[in-house]
Motif scaffolding. Structure first.
Motif, PDB file in Angstrom:
ATOM      1  N   PHE A  72     -24.929  -3.150   3.065  1.00  0.00           N
ATOM      2  CA  PHE A  72     -25.436  -4.381   2.645  1.00  0.00           C
ATOM      3  C   PHE A  72     -26.408  -3.355   1.466  1.00  0.00           C
ATOM      4  CE2 PHE A  72     -23.453  -5.427   6.156  1.00  0.00           C
ATOM      5  CZ  PHE A  72     -23.238  -6.299   6.117  1.00  0.00           C
ATOM      6  N   HIS A  73     -27.178  -4.490   0.347  1.00  0.00           N
ATOM      7  CA  HIS A  73     -28.541  -3.996  -0.036  1.00  0.00           C
ATOM      8  C   HIS A  73     -29.289  -5.899   0.682  1.00  0.00           C
ATOM      9  CE1 HIS A  73     -26.160  -1.969  -2.348  1.00  0.00           C
ATOM     10  NE2 HIS A  73     -25.712  -2.313  -2.664  1.00  0.00           N
ATOM     11  N   HIS A  74     -30.136  -5.298   1.667  1.00  0.00           N
ATOM     12  CA  HIS A  74     -30.448  -6.428   1.742  1.00  0.00           C
ATOM     13  C   HIS A  74     -32.636  -6.420   1.427  1.00  0.00           C
ATOM     14  CE1 HIS A  74     -32.614  -8.895   5.138  1.00  0.00           C
ATOM     15  NE2 HIS A  74     -31.146  -9.371   6.054  1.00  0.00           N
ATOM     16  N   PRO A  75     -32.553  -7.410   1.490  1.00  0.00           N
ATOM     17  CA  PRO A  75     -34.211  -7.657   0.948  1.00  0.00           C
ATOM     18  C   PRO A  75     -34.861  -7.172   1.513  1.00  0.00           C
ATOM     19  CG  PRO A  75     -32.909  -9.802   1.269  1.00  0.00           C
ATOM     20  CD  PRO A  75     -32.293  -8.845   1.436  1.00  0.00           C
ATOM     21  N   ASP A  76     -35.072  -7.203   2.618  1.00  0.00           N
ATOM     22  CA  ASP A  76     -36.248  -7.002   3.626  1.00  0.00           C
ATOM     23  C   ASP A  76     -35.820  -5.770   4.556  1.00  0.00           C
ATOM     24  OD1 ASP A  76     -36.766  -9.842   4.024  1.00  0.00           O
ATOM     25  OD2 ASP A  76     -35.589  -9.847   5.187  1.00  0.00           O
ATOM     26  N   VAL A  77     -34.781  -4.447   4.903  1.00  0.00           N
ATOM     27  CA  VAL A  77     -34.821  -3.724   5.715  1.00  0.00           C
ATOM     28  C   VAL A  77     -34.172  -2.452   4.366  1.00  0.00           C
ATOM     29  CG1 VAL A  77     -34.859  -4.505   7.589  1.00  0.00           C
ATOM     30  CG2 VAL A  77     -32.735  -4.285   6.540  1.00  0.00           C
ATOM     31  N   GLY A  78     -33.804  -2.864   3.117  1.00  0.00           N
ATOM     32  CA  GLY A  78     -32.525  -2.130   2.421  1.00  0.00           C
ATOM     33  C   GLY A  78     -31.618  -1.513   2.604  1.00  0.00           C
ATOM     34  N   ASP A  79     -31.159  -0.801   1.689  1.00  0.00           N
ATOM     35  CA  ASP A  79     -29.777  -0.193   2.167  1.00  0.00           C
ATOM     36  C   ASP A  79     -29.368  -0.434   3.514  1.00  0.00           C
ATOM     37  OD1 ASP A  79     -29.370  -0.856  -0.762  1.00  0.00           O
ATOM     38  OD2 ASP A  79     -29.019   0.570  -1.447  1.00  0.00           O
ATOM     39  N   LEU A  80     -28.220  -0.327   3.818  1.00  0.00           N
ATOM     40  CA  LEU A  80     -27.765   0.029   5.449  1.00  0.00           C
ATOM     41  C   LEU A  80     -25.938   0.147   5.166  1.00  0.00           C
ATOM     42  CD1 LEU A  80     -28.649  -2.671   8.000  1.00  0.00           C
ATOM     43  CD2 LEU A  80     -28.484  -2.794   5.430  1.00  0.00           C
ATOM     44  N   THR A 110     -19.494  -8.325  15.298  1.00  0.00           N
ATOM     45  CA  THR A 110     -20.223  -7.158  15.123  1.00  0.00           C
ATOM     46  C   THR A 110     -20.346  -6.281  15.000  1.00  0.00           C
ATOM     47  OG1 THR A 110     -21.910  -6.160  17.660  1.00  0.00           O
ATOM     48  CG2 THR A 110     -19.252  -5.836  17.619  1.00  0.00           C
ATOM     49  N   TYR A 111     -21.612  -5.754  13.789  1.00  0.00           N
ATOM     50  CA  TYR A 111     -21.859  -4.612  13.977  1.00  0.00           C
ATOM     51  C   TYR A 111     -23.071  -3.818  14.196  1.00  0.00           C
ATOM     52  CZ  TYR A 111     -20.868  -7.987   9.272  1.00  0.00           C
ATOM     53  OH  TYR A 111     -20.094  -9.134   9.100  1.00  0.00           O
ATOM     54  N   TYR A 112     -23.159  -2.525  13.720  1.00  0.00           N
ATOM     55  CA  TYR A 112     -23.309  -1.076  14.188  1.00  0.00           C
ATOM     56  C   TYR A 112     -23.420  -0.135  13.937  1.00  0.00           C
ATOM     57  CZ  TYR A 112     -18.172  -0.013  13.821  1.00  0.00           C
ATOM     58  OH  TYR A 112     -17.019   0.233  13.940  1.00  0.00           O
ATOM     59  N   ALA A 113     -24.302   0.630  13.853  1.00  0.00           N
ATOM     60  CA  ALA A 113     -24.693   2.254  13.307  1.00  0.00           C
ATOM     61  C   ALA A 113     -24.920   3.155  14.279  1.00  0.00           C
ATOM     62  CB  ALA A 113     -25.532   1.506  12.839  1.00  0.00           C
ATOM     63  N   GLU A 114     -24.886   4.141  14.517  1.00  0.00           N
ATOM     64  CA  GLU A 114     -24.940   5.040  15.301  1.00  0.00           C
ATOM     65  C   GLU A 114     -26.506   5.363  15.534  1.00  0.00           C
ATOM     66  OE1 GLU A 114     -23.334   8.051  18.142  1.00  0.00           O
ATOM     67  OE2 GLU A 114     -22.198   7.336  16.542  1.00  0.00           O
ATOM     68  N   ALA A 173     -30.062   5.914   9.922  1.00  0.00           N
ATOM     69  CA  ALA A 173     -31.060   5.125   9.338  1.00  0.00           C
ATOM     70  C   ALA A 173     -31.204   4.120   8.977  1.00  0.00           C
ATOM     71  CB  ALA A 173     -31.792   6.250   8.029  1.00  0.00           C
ATOM     72  N   ASP A 174     -29.524   3.867   9.371  1.00  0.00           N
ATOM     73  CA  ASP A 174     -28.802   2.928   9.424  1.00  0.00           C
ATOM     74  C   ASP A 174     -29.069   1.944  11.449  1.00  0.00           C
ATOM     75  OD1 ASP A 174     -27.693   2.499   7.059  1.00  0.00           O
ATOM     76  OD2 ASP A 174     -26.217   3.568   7.948  1.00  0.00           O
ATOM     77  N   HIS A 175     -29.083   2.330  11.748  1.00  0.00           N
ATOM     78  CA  HIS A 175     -29.225   2.366  13.072  1.00  0.00           C
ATOM     79  C   HIS A 175     -31.275   1.512  13.070  1.00  0.00           C
ATOM     80  CE1 HIS A 175     -30.024   2.011  17.526  1.00  0.00           C
ATOM     81  NE2 HIS A 175     -29.358   1.494  17.894  1.00  0.00           N
ATOM     82  N   ASP A 176     -31.778   2.135  12.684  1.00  0.00           N
ATOM     83  CA  ASP A 176     -33.277   1.890  12.891  1.00  0.00           C
ATOM     84  C   ASP A 176     -33.609   0.813  11.205  1.00  0.00           C
ATOM     85  OD1 ASP A 176     -34.041   4.185  14.032  1.00  0.00           O
ATOM     86  OD2 ASP A 176     -35.050   5.795  12.425  1.00  0.00           O
ATOM     87  N   ALA A 177     -32.546   0.775  11.122  1.00  0.00           N
ATOM     88  CA  ALA A 177     -32.525  -1.002   9.880  1.00  0.00           C
ATOM     89  C   ALA A 177     -32.216  -1.922  11.156  1.00  0.00           C
ATOM     90  CB  ALA A 177     -32.187  -0.290   8.862  1.00  0.00           C
ATOM     91  N   LEU A 178     -31.661  -1.358  11.481  1.00  0.00           N
ATOM     92  CA  LEU A 178     -31.165  -2.945  12.768  1.00  0.00           C
ATOM     93  C   LEU A 178     -31.786  -2.639  13.743  1.00  0.00           C
ATOM     94  CD1 LEU A 178     -27.163  -1.606  13.824  1.00  0.00           C
ATOM     95  CD2 LEU A 178     -28.004  -3.508  11.923  1.00  0.00           C
ATOM     96  N   VAL A 179     -33.174  -2.218  14.134  1.00  0.00           N
ATOM     97  CA  VAL A 179     -33.670  -2.686  15.364  1.00  0.00           C
ATOM     98  C   VAL A 179     -34.880  -3.125  14.726  1.00  0.00           C
ATOM     99  CG1 VAL A 179     -35.833  -1.636  16.120  1.00  0.00           C
ATOM    100  CG2 VAL A 179     -33.344  -0.213  16.436  1.00  0.00           C
ATOM    101  N   LEU A 180     -35.108  -3.183  12.836  1.00  0.00           N
ATOM    102  CA  LEU A 180     -36.261  -3.368  12.130  1.00  0.00           C
ATOM    103  C   LEU A 180     -35.820  -5.133  12.187  1.00  0.00           C
ATOM    104  CD1 LEU A 180     -38.594  -3.970  10.612  1.00  0.00           C
ATOM    105  CD2 LEU A 180     -38.088  -2.685   8.448  1.00  0.00           C
ATOM    106  N   LEU A 181     -34.053  -4.800  12.132  1.00  0.00           N
ATOM    107  CA  LEU A 181     -33.712  -6.095  11.265  1.00  0.00           C
ATOM    108  C   LEU A 181     -33.746  -7.303  12.654  1.00  0.00           C
ATOM    109  CD1 LEU A 181     -32.619  -7.444   8.821  1.00  0.00           C
ATOM    110  CD2 LEU A 181     -29.746  -7.441  10.217  1.00  0.00           C
ATOM    111  N   ASP A 182     -33.971  -6.826  13.604  1.00  0.00           N
ATOM    112  CA  ASP A 182     -33.920  -7.726  15.758  1.00  0.00           C
ATOM    113  C   ASP A 182     -35.032  -8.038  15.135  1.00  0.00           C
ATOM    114  OD1 ASP A 182     -32.017  -8.588  18.083  1.00  0.00           O
ATOM    115  OD2 ASP A 182     -34.202  -7.166  18.266  1.00  0.00           O
ATOM    116  N   LEU A 183     -35.938  -7.207  15.317  1.00  0.00           N
ATOM    117  CA  LEU A 183     -36.913  -7.056  15.590  1.00  0.00           C
ATOM    118  C   LEU A 183     -38.332  -8.986  14.120  1.00  0.00           C
ATOM    119  CD1 LEU A 183     -40.577  -7.093  16.401  1.00  0.00           C
ATOM    120  CD2 LEU A 183     -40.577  -5.137  14.362  1.00  0.00           C
TER     121      LEU A 183
END
Length: 304
Positions: A237-245, A264-268, A272-282
């Motif tokens: 994804f090229h997400h406008p809020d959290v960047g590429d993941l 469901t989507y997931y990252a290890e 950095a991809d998982h950190d982006a998920l945490v930010l996305l959740d926030l």
């Protein structure tokens, strides 16, 4: 979508056979092609009939919907000649069973109701983006990151939120998905498979009719009759809020529901991809004018 477009079971069987023979070349089928221009891009009717060991007249009647009860051995022979994969072979069997029905069965009204346990599961999977979709890809429920991952879909009212509608019609979708073409093919494949076995489903006819009118890309893919979807894999994804993941994903059927799936989507963890998920959740947890909760899902009608 008109009655002609949805069609009866026999016609749908014929459309599927025509689409499949149009995709396989004589060389792929082991045939030697003589000189001269061929008007048919794939196999001719007589070539497929010969490969399947049936008469040309019988195959023509089958493709035109005048023959509706081929034997299992004929179905298997056609699947072998057309080099169908297992899911396509099974779809062919379903179309044959539908064509053989003498009295059409009325479609069951779709339900948007989500069980409390499923809503709880969405919360426990955070920060992994997760959503529940209907058989026609209506977005029925999502956790915060599951909604936020589809950038801009929260701008639409609940009843309009549908992943197929989103990927074809939302202006943010083409830039969000790294491989948009693959994404849209998967969406159309699931809808096409449903159209083959339940052509009069009201939720499907409204959605497909809208997309046929509004999206030339959808109309082109709809005519291809590809039913091969994907239940797992990876997407970038090229997400406008959290960047590429880049995320893994898994789709699961929810038993005891009218075709609902949990995706469901997931990252290890630690990446950095998982950190982006945490930010996305926030970000998804922050209230906004269109932020839905599970209790806001409308349980009685399709969004299409």
């Amino acid at each position: 979508m008109t009655r002609e477009q949805s069609t009866s079971g026999g016609t749908e069987l014929g459309r599927f056979l025509r689409a499949c023979r149009g995709r396989i070349t004589p060389a792929e089928a082991g045939l030697t092609v003589g000189p001269g221009l061929r008007r048919t891009p794939g196999l001719r009717r007589e070539e497929l009939a010969t490969l399947a060991g049936i008469s040309i007249d019988y195959y023509t009647r089958l493709e035109r919907g005048k023959e509706t009860r081929p034997s299992p051995s004929v179905v298997d022979a056609l699947a072998h000649a057309l080099r169908l994969e297992e899911d396509e072979h099974e779809h062919l069997r379903s179309l044959v069973a539908l064509a053989a029905r003498t009295t059409p069965e009325p479609p069951a009204p779709p339900s948007r109701a989500i069980r409390p346990g499923v809503k709880l599961l969405l919360e426990t999977l955070r920060p992994n983006p997760t959503h529940v979709v209907s058989r026609t890809n209506d977005l029925l429920a999502a956790n915060p990151s599951g909604l936020k991952l589809l950038a801009g879909i929260e701008e639409w009212p609940n009843r309009q939120r549908n992943i197929a509608r989103y990927v074809f019609l939302h202006p943010a979708a083409r830039s969000l998905f790294h491989d948009w073409a693959t994404q849209v093919r998967g969406c159309v494949a699931r809808l096409r498979a449903l159209a083959g076995t339940d052509p009069d489903a009201p939720d499907l006819t409204r959605l497909a009719g809208e997309l046929l009118l509004k999206s030339p890309e959808f109309a082109r893919l709809w005519e291809r009759y590809d039913i091969k979807g994907h239940s797992h894999g990876r997407k970038t994804f090229h997400h406008p809020d959290v960047g590429d993941l880049t995320l893994g994903y898994q789709s699961m059927e929810l038993e005891g529901t009218p075709g609902h799936r949990l995706i469901t989507y997931y990252a290890e963890p630690g990446t950095a991809d998982h950190d982006a998920l945490v930010l996305l959740d926030l970000l998804g947890s922050q209230p906004g004018p269109h932020t839905p909760t599970a209790s806001q899902d409308e349980p009685t009608s399709s969004s299409t």
